[in-house]
Design an enzyme around this catalytic site. Structure first.
Site, PDB file in Angstrom:
ATOM      1  N   SER A 132      -3.741 -29.284  64.194  1.00  0.00           N
ATOM      2  CA  SER A 132      -2.393 -29.325  63.690  1.00  0.00           C
ATOM      3  C   SER A 132      -2.629 -29.056  62.086  1.00  0.00           C
ATOM      4  O   SER A 132      -1.567 -29.148  61.467  1.00  0.00           O
ATOM      5  CB  SER A 132      -1.949 -30.992  63.496  1.00  0.00           C
ATOM      6  OG  SER A 132      -1.530 -31.296  64.815  1.00  0.00           O
ATOM      7  N   THR A 133      -3.648 -28.584  61.540  1.00  0.00           N
ATOM      8  CA  THR A 133      -3.678 -28.337  60.185  1.00  0.00           C
ATOM      9  C   THR A 133      -3.307 -26.912  59.711  1.00  0.00           C
ATOM     10  O   THR A 133      -3.322 -26.502  58.463  1.00  0.00           O
ATOM     11  CB  THR A 133      -5.027 -28.594  59.552  1.00  0.00           C
ATOM     12  OG1 THR A 133      -6.013 -27.738  60.174  1.00  0.00           O
ATOM     13  CG2 THR A 133      -5.416 -29.926  59.782  1.00  0.00           C
ATOM     14  N   GLY A 134      -2.991 -26.029  60.623  1.00  0.00           N
ATOM     15  CA  GLY A 134      -2.393 -24.666  60.389  1.00  0.00           C
ATOM     16  C   GLY A 134      -0.724 -24.573  60.515  1.00  0.00           C
ATOM     17  O   GLY A 134      -0.089 -25.266  59.707  1.00  0.00           O
ATOM     18  N   TYR A 185       1.175 -26.135  62.434  1.00  0.00           N
ATOM     19  CA  TYR A 185       1.765 -27.465  62.667  1.00  0.00           C
ATOM     20  C   TYR A 185       1.898 -28.324  61.172  1.00  0.00           C
ATOM     21  O   TYR A 185       2.564 -29.629  61.334  1.00  0.00           O
ATOM     22  CB  TYR A 185       1.319 -28.178  63.663  1.00  0.00           C
ATOM     23  CG  TYR A 185       1.633 -27.982  65.276  1.00  0.00           C
ATOM     24  CD1 TYR A 185       2.422 -26.806  65.286  1.00  0.00           C
ATOM     25  CD2 TYR A 185       0.953 -28.667  66.200  1.00  0.00           C
ATOM     26  CE1 TYR A 185       2.900 -26.420  66.567  1.00  0.00           C
ATOM     27  CE2 TYR A 185       1.518 -28.161  67.495  1.00  0.00           C
ATOM     28  CZ  TYR A 185       2.325 -27.035  67.623  1.00  0.00           C
ATOM     29  OH  TYR A 185       2.816 -26.812  68.856  1.00  0.00           O
ATOM     30  N   VAL A 227      -5.662 -20.406  66.062  1.00  0.00           N
ATOM     31  CA  VAL A 227      -6.937 -20.798  66.691  1.00  0.00           C
ATOM     32  C   VAL A 227      -6.630 -20.466  68.188  1.00  0.00           C
ATOM     33  O   VAL A 227      -7.658 -19.980  68.826  1.00  0.00           O
ATOM     34  CB  VAL A 227      -7.663 -22.218  66.522  1.00  0.00           C
ATOM     35  CG1 VAL A 227      -6.844 -23.253  66.872  1.00  0.00           C
ATOM     36  CG2 VAL A 227      -8.956 -22.124  67.159  1.00  0.00           C
ATOM     37  N   ASP A 228      -5.463 -20.760  68.703  1.00  0.00           N
ATOM     38  CA  ASP A 228      -4.847 -20.592  70.093  1.00  0.00           C
ATOM     39  C   ASP A 228      -4.975 -19.146  70.367  1.00  0.00           C
ATOM     40  O   ASP A 228      -5.340 -18.507  71.314  1.00  0.00           O
ATOM     41  CB  ASP A 228      -3.577 -21.237  70.206  1.00  0.00           C
ATOM     42  CG  ASP A 228      -2.940 -21.220  71.643  1.00  0.00           C
ATOM     43  OD1 ASP A 228      -3.858 -21.086  72.443  1.00  0.00           O
ATOM     44  OD2 ASP A 228      -1.677 -21.673  71.580  1.00  0.00           O
ATOM     45  N   ASP A 242     -16.090 -19.533  63.155  1.00  0.00           N
ATOM     46  CA  ASP A 242     -15.031 -19.296  64.099  1.00  0.00           C
ATOM     47  C   ASP A 242     -15.220 -19.785  65.362  1.00  0.00           C
ATOM     48  O   ASP A 242     -16.420 -19.676  65.866  1.00  0.00           O
ATOM     49  CB  ASP A 242     -15.100 -17.851  64.041  1.00  0.00           C
ATOM     50  CG  ASP A 242     -14.024 -17.201  65.317  1.00  0.00           C
ATOM     51  OD1 ASP A 242     -13.607 -17.920  66.004  1.00  0.00           O
ATOM     52  OD2 ASP A 242     -14.159 -15.736  65.289  1.00  0.00           O
TER      53      ASP A 242
HETATM   54  N1  AR6 Z   1     -11.840 -20.879  64.423  1.00  0.00           N
HETATM   55  C1  AR6 Z   1     -11.548 -22.206  64.045  1.00  0.00           C
HETATM   56  N2  AR6 Z   1     -10.572 -22.648  63.297  1.00  0.00           N
HETATM   57  C2  AR6 Z   1      -9.652 -21.637  63.365  1.00  0.00           C
HETATM   58  C3  AR6 Z   1      -9.599 -20.108  63.849  1.00  0.00           C
HETATM   59  C4  AR6 Z   1     -10.821 -19.964  64.506  1.00  0.00           C
HETATM   60  N3  AR6 Z   1     -11.088 -18.824  64.944  1.00  0.00           N
HETATM   61  N4  AR6 Z   1      -8.381 -19.673  63.425  1.00  0.00           N
HETATM   62  C5  AR6 Z   1      -7.576 -20.516  62.959  1.00  0.00           C
HETATM   63  N5  AR6 Z   1      -8.286 -21.736  62.734  1.00  0.00           N
HETATM   64  P1  AR6 Z   1      -3.353 -23.420  63.996  1.00  0.00           P
HETATM   65  P2  AR6 Z   1      -1.922 -25.957  64.735  1.00  0.00           P
HETATM   66  C6  AR6 Z   1      -7.832 -22.927  61.985  1.00  0.00           C
HETATM   67  O1  AR6 Z   1      -2.217 -22.910  63.433  1.00  0.00           O
HETATM   68  O2  AR6 Z   1      -1.795 -26.235  63.230  1.00  0.00           O
HETATM   69  C7  AR6 Z   1      -0.389 -21.991  67.603  1.00  0.00           C
HETATM   70  O3  AR6 Z   1       0.405 -20.936  67.600  1.00  0.00           O
HETATM   71  C8  AR6 Z   1      -6.638 -23.082  61.209  1.00  0.00           C
HETATM   72  O4  AR6 Z   1      -7.014 -22.578  60.010  1.00  0.00           O
HETATM   73  O5  AR6 Z   1      -4.410 -22.575  64.753  1.00  0.00           O
HETATM   74  O6  AR6 Z   1      -2.292 -27.051  65.576  1.00  0.00           O
HETATM   75  C9  AR6 Z   1      -0.248 -22.735  68.740  1.00  0.00           C
HETATM   76  O7  AR6 Z   1       0.228 -22.132  69.998  1.00  0.00           O
HETATM   77  C10 AR6 Z   1      -6.219 -24.357  60.931  1.00  0.00           C
HETATM   78  O8  AR6 Z   1      -7.127 -25.094  59.979  1.00  0.00           O
HETATM   79  O9  AR6 Z   1      -3.054 -24.738  65.004  1.00  0.00           O
HETATM   80  C11 AR6 Z   1       0.785 -23.880  68.413  1.00  0.00           C
HETATM   81  O10 AR6 Z   1       2.043 -23.328  68.890  1.00  0.00           O
HETATM   82  C12 AR6 Z   1      -6.736 -24.742  62.340  1.00  0.00           C
HETATM   83  O11 AR6 Z   1      -7.191 -23.903  62.994  1.00  0.00           O
HETATM   84  C13 AR6 Z   1       0.513 -23.982  66.885  1.00  0.00           C
HETATM   85  O12 AR6 Z   1      -0.075 -22.879  66.542  1.00  0.00           O
HETATM   86  C14 AR6 Z   1      -5.485 -25.329  63.389  1.00  0.00           C
HETATM   87  O13 AR6 Z   1      -4.374 -24.187  62.675  1.00  0.00           O
HETATM   88  C15 AR6 Z   1      -0.515 -25.132  66.744  1.00  0.00           C
HETATM   89  O14 AR6 Z   1      -0.561 -25.559  65.350  1.00  0.00           O
END
Ligand code: AR6
Length: 176
Positions: free
Chosen positions: A123-125, A127, A39-40, A16
């Site tokens: 970008s892997t969640g 997005y 993660v945001d 995390d």
């Molecule tokens: N620690 C590490 N990685 C994490 C955590 C954590 N605590 N939580 C989630 N991840 P995403 P995006 C991973 O969706 O695709 C937001 O709403 C997750 O499993 O967080 O860049 C923003 O405001 C995935 O592999 O980010 C934007 O609107 C990775 O983080 C949008 O999502 C990225 O997933 C950005 O989308």
């Protein structure tokens, strides 16, 4: 898993990112820097409202760029907010923008004199960027950067869950 790049170390771990004690952690933000899910959301929850206030003052960050705030209540002193591309099939410069998100984050960290940075898989969640392609770009960009600029001593990729970790591990082995 650790690899040495010159005098620097690149590490991939499952975990995390909000628990990281590096100089900076990187947030996968949106262009409006408004906070969100994934993660945001986790970073803003753990770091407290000061981070969002600083984001509001900055206002905006286009895809492929990066901005920095303090770390609020986090162990990390700073948060680098970058915006990855939304995946829409691969023909909209997604790869270029993803590379740029990592590169601009690393450049900003270096410019501010930071020695250690932790990244999530941008970008892997929400997005939707395909994980192994995103992992290859993330790792290649970090390796190339560290070969050119040894001022950053530690780059960590903190992957959320076993499948993401395994994918990064596979891509790292291919790269070396
Ligand atoms: N620690 C590490 N990685 C994490 C955590 C954590 N605590 N939580 C989630 N991840 P995403 P995006 C991973 O969706 O695709 C937001 O709403 C997750 O499993 O967080 O860049 C923003 O405001 C995935 O592999 O980010 C934007 O609107 C990775 O983080 C949008 O999502 C990225 O997933 C950005 O989308």
């Amino acid at each position: 898993m650790d690899v040495n790049i010159g005098s620097s170390t690149l590490t991939i771990v499952e975990g995390d990112i909000t628990k990281e004690a590096t100089d900076a952690i990187v947030n996968a933000a949106n262009s409006g820097l408004r906070g969100g899910g994934g993660v945001d959301g986790a970073i803003h929850r753990a770091g407290g409202p000061a981070i969002l206030e600083e984001c509001r003052a900055i206002g905006h960050c286009p895809p492929g760029r990066a901005v920095m705030t303090t770390g609020g209540n986090l162990k990390a002193r700073f948060v680098i907010h970058t915006v990855g591309p939304v995946w829409s099939g691969g023909n909209r410069n997604e790869a270029g923008l993803l590379k740029s998100a990592y590169l601009e984050s690393l450049r900003l960290a270096s410019k501010k004199g930071l020695k250690s940075v932790s990244f999530p898989a941008i970008s892997t969640g929400a997005y939707g960027y395909p994980l192994s392609d995103a992992a290859r770009i993330a790792l290649q960009t970090a390796v190339d950067f560290l070969r050119e600029d040894p001022s950053i001593e530690t780059v960590r990729f903190v992957l959320f869950g076993r499948p993401a970790f395994e994918t990064f591990a596979e891509e790292l082995k291919k790269l070396l």
